[in-house]
Write an enzyme that holds these catalytic residues in place. Structure first.
Site, mmCIF file in Angstrom:
data_model
loop_
_atom_site.group_PDB
_atom_site.id
_atom_site.type_symbol
_atom_site.label_atom_id
_atom_site.label_comp_id
_atom_site.label_asym_id
_atom_site.label_seq_id
_atom_site.Cartn_x
_atom_site.Cartn_y
_atom_site.Cartn_z
ATOM 1 N N TRP B 325 5.567 4.865 -1.985
ATOM 2 C CA TRP B 325 4.327 4.166 -2.355
ATOM 3 C C TRP B 325 4.341 3.835 -3.851
ATOM 4 C CZ3 TRP B 325 0.546 5.295 -5.942
ATOM 5 C CH2 TRP B 325 -0.647 4.569 -5.851
ATOM 6 N N HIS B 326 4.944 4.737 -4.643
ATOM 7 C CA HIS B 326 4.945 4.530 -6.090
ATOM 8 C C HIS B 326 5.845 3.384 -6.527
ATOM 9 C CE1 HIS B 326 2.973 8.455 -6.189
ATOM 10 N NE2 HIS B 326 2.515 8.071 -7.356
ATOM 11 N N GLY B 327 6.859 3.090 -5.788
ATOM 12 C CA GLY B 327 7.703 1.983 -6.205
ATOM 13 C C GLY B 327 8.916 1.816 -5.336
#
Lengths: 351, 477
Positions: B325-327
């Protein structure tokens, strides 16, 4: 709601007044040297060391003041060898208040023969990054600065510097930054020997400059705002243009860009020289575009300003000799080799 | 528009004035103002992506209404899937498309085949991961019949685009935020003061702690090959403070701004670096995302009420998805995996809910055991943060290796003042660790003259350091 707004206002006013009081602090030369010696602005440390330790060399000299274009473009050792005793006191990213600051300090300690300012520094420039280190907020006012966005920014920066200064004074073990060999050098000409590549050169000569040019004061052509806002969306750019126009309508252009103040600083410097009967001139040092044939790139350092009136301009008509690429460090700066050639060429004009 | 900018300093008083003085008698007008303000706030960065938010809002509003009007299970499921496909599809395209193409190419080439995908020059819309999850929570809750869909389209637009938390959270649940758009909001002095205090503390965390740490973190990580172990370790520790100051600072400002407009957002950080184990850390770090994954992913998978094999599987899924989700980078996936590895022993030994209270709940200082636990947890998070910050996996591994193996070469001078600020920051956070944010109950703890003096000192610090502005890290997610 009233209570909240009242409390908010009181705290804001106390904060701002305290900021203003903190911005009245003068810093010692030691601190200024400490803050600049390991940075891009180490020339400031050199200037101050020269003023404090060897101010005698300034007597009867031609002092050059201005930006990195001066710092790297005028080889004062070549001038001295040619019989013109010269000291290059140029500092990167010049703004006129810095020139005025060093002029005041030079004149307080010595009597130079002549002071030469750089002609054509781009006029939209705000205050110099180092101005908070050298001026107090009232000193800056006394040389003609008006209360504008740059001034607010200046006051804010002084707050941090003042706290840092107190920490510096309290710290018994100040980290030593040994740059004695640099500080001891006798000439102020500092640049590197980088040479731009042909590809870069061609790119610069064909560059068309900024595309947004619909502002009334045409600042985009200077590339300054263009570079800063280039990443914004067109909508945001347009909003910012409207915002500037609105602010300009009410407060005037000087509220945002400090242009008039910059002119005031140099005019004050010129008047001061004239009052003391010290010769003052302006010198135009070319940038790469001046030796090329590109007409698309809009940036030109040669701009008429009100402070040009009544003083001599030193300018070379023929610049073809500076065409070779290995004379240039980048598009705005001569390198060591180029500055040697340029300096030799202006010797007759300085005598 | 970012919170620590001149633009926002002009924007917020205008919206505040219009909200409380012009539209204050009409709830619908207030909601409409919030929508307009939010769209200006977001459009200031890039107006083209407003269409994405509007599109997401229209899709989920319509799906919510349609879902409510039918009892047919298959239709409701189809509508939910449509919402998931649309929202996650947009997120996937803008955020992960190039990552998958690159990785397919690498995988095929590893197997000896040639696969040429087309990578695109895609700009990642700011905050897409945040508002996508927020709208999804609405659809999922309507599907689960936990929430009745709203008929008020403007209120729904305001819920999706609410500017204080639009671009970096907290990721609000529809069940918490949406009903607040239907309640009459009246100005409360106490709430506004609390909000302003939280904004001030958030700005301090961001401008003074995070942005100052960032200068040295960037320098150390960018030149990690030239630094020795001690400097690299220092860089990782400073990054821990940078990311905490940056992200929790943003959350504090967001929650504080929302309070100014009469809204209450959920707490997003609860002093995570005072955690005694990783499970506690994850109950205190990015709470809105952790609980989102818990409620919409972990529990539907069975949570921890399953056999050991499924427990392990579920733990890895939730942490890996959280990392992803963060990257779109393997570094984030490894970061998630590492946290799963830290968490598993606690889960399997049923010690994951051991530290539910606040550390040193009834005393001023922690005992030796608690200090040891906090340092160990902090140390583990630092190792994970190296993966989070590194450019790629080889950078992360070489950074980690050099911490232990490389002797000092290139030194770095970090000003004494930064250590003073970090120490003061930790001290204040420690004192306020039982509250929602460190200086929440300052009014109870100290009298007005000292309190105001403290505010003014915070203002000085913020004013002094605001010059070195860095982007909020979580904008990229």
């Amino acid at each position: 709601m009233k209570r909240y707004l009242r409390d908010f206002l009181i705290i804001s006013v106390i904060t701002l007044v305290s900021c203003f009081l903190l911005s009245q602090k003068h810093y010692s030369d030691d601190f200024i040297i400490y803050k600049t010696i390991d940075t891009h602005y180490k020339k400031v440390a050199w200037n101050i060391t020269l003023l404090n330790n060897r101010s005698d060399v300034l007597n009867g000299s031609t002092i050059f003041l201005g930006s990195s274009i001066v710092q790297g473009g005028i080889n004062d050792s070549i001038l001295s060898a040619a019989g013109i005793h010269a000291v290059n006191m140029g500092v990167p990213h010049n703004a006129n208040e810095l020139g005025l600051y060093f002029q005041k300090r030079v004149l307080a300690k010595s009597k130079p023969k002549k002071i030469v300012y750089l002609k054509g520094k781009i006029p939209y420039k705000g205050l110099h990054k180092l101005t908070p280190l050298l001026y107090t907020s009232s000193d800056l006012f006394s040389i003609g600065q008006t209360a504008n966005l740059d001034y607010i920014h200046f006051v804010f920066k002084k707050v941090k510097l003042t706290f840092e200064y107190y920490f510096y004074l309290m710290d018994p073990h100040k980290p030593s930054k040994d740059q004695t060999s640099f500080l001891a050098q006798t000439h102020g000409h500092v640049n590197t020997n980088n040479i731009i590549q042909e590809t870069t050169y061609n790119n610069i000569l064909t560059q068309k400059g900024a595309s947004v040019s619909d502002e009334s004061f045409n600042l985009y052509l200077n590339g300054y705002l263009y570079q800063r806002e280039n990443g914004n969306s067109k909508f945001a750019q347009q909003l910012k243009i409207w915002k500037r126009k609105l602010v300009e309508l009410y407060f005037g252009i000087n509220f945002m860009f400090n242009q008039d103040n910059q002119e005031k600083f140099i005019e004050m410097a010129i008047e001061d020289c004239k009052a003391r009967k010290i010769d003052v001139q302006k010198l135009y040092i070319p940038i790469l575009i001046d030796v090329g044939n590109n007409t698309g790139y809009k940036r030109s350092n040669f701009r008429p300003t009100s402070s040009d009136e009544g003083i001599d301009l030193i300018q070379l008509e023929e610049l073809d000799f500076l065409k070779p690429l290995d004379f240039w460090e980048d598009r705005d700066h001569l390198n060591h080799k180029g500055s040697a050639e340029f300096t030799k060429a202006i010797v007759p004009l300085l005598q | 528009m970012i919170f620590n900018s001149f633009d926002f300093a002009v924007f917020i008083p205008i919206v505040f004035f219009l909200y409380w003085y012009v539209t204050n008698t009409n709830l619908k007008a207030q909601n409409l103002l919030i929508v307009l303000a939010s769209y200006v706030f977001y459009g200031w960065w890039d107006y083209r992506f407003l269409s994405l938010i509007a599109f997401s809002s229209i899709v989920d509003y319509s799906i919510g209404r349609t879902m409510f009007s039918t009892e047919k299970k298959s239709t409701r499921k189809l509508l939910l899937i449509t919402s998931l496909v649309v929202n996650l599809g947009l997120l996937g395209f803008f955020k992960y498309y190039n990552f998958f193409v690159d990785n397919f190419e690498s995988a095929f080439s590893f197997l000896g085949y040639k696969f040429e995908g087309y990578t695109l020059k895609i700009i990642l819309p700011v905050g897409i991961s945040f508002y996508t999850f927020q709208t999804l929570s609405y659809t999922i809750d309507v599907y689960r019949k936990k929430l009745e869909p709203t008929k008020d389209f403007v209120a729904f637009l305001a819920f999706v685009s609410f500017f204080p938390q639009l671009v970096a959270g907290p990721i609000e649940r529809a069940t918490n935020l949406l009903p607040q758009f239907f309640k009459k909001r009246s100005f409360s002095y106490e709430s506004a003061v609390l909000g302003t205090r939280q904004i001030l503390w958030g700005l301090f965390k961001k401008v003074v702690i995070a942005d100052q740490c960032a200068i040295y973190v960037n320098s150390i990580f960018d030149n990690s090959a030239d630094h020795g172990g001690v400097v690299l370790l220092l860089g990782a520790i400073l990054f821990a403070f940078q990311i905490y100051g940056d992200f929790s600072g943003y959350s504090d400002i967001a929650i504080g701004v929302a309070r100014l407009f009469g809204f209450k957002l959920m707490q997003n950080f609860a002093f995570p670096y005072f955690s005694r184990d990783i499970a506690e850390f994850w109950r205190r770090w990015h709470i809105s995302l952790s609980t989102w994954f818990r409620d919409y992913l972990y529990i539907p998978l069975g949570g921890s009420r399953v056999g050991p094999y499924k427990k392990i599987r579920n733990t890895f899924i939730i942490f890996l998805v959280s990392g992803f989700w963060h990257g779109a980078n393997w570094t984030f996936i490894i970061w998630g995996g590492l946290n799963a590895l830290y968490f598993l022993p606690l889960l399997l030994s049923q010690n994951n809910r051991k530290n539910l209270d606040t550390v040193a709940e009834n005393s001023v200082l922690p005992n030796v055991r608690e200090i040891g636990q906090m340092l160990l947890t902090f140390g583990l998070t630092i190792i994970a943060w190296i993966f989070f910050r590194a450019e790629n996996l080889s950078h992360a591994f070489s950074y980690l290796k050099n911490i232990f193996l490389k002797s000092n070469t290139l030194e770095i001078t970090i000003p004494f003042t930064l250590y003073v600020f970090i120490f003061a920051f930790l001290l204040i956070e420690w004192i306020g660790r039982r509250d929602q944010f460190a200086i929440e109950h300052l009014d109870i703890k100290i009298g007005r003259p000292f309190r105001w003096a403290f505010y003014i000192i915070l203002c000085f610090c913020i004013i002094g350091f605001v010059d070195n502005q860095q982007d909020f890290i979580y904008f990229q997610f």
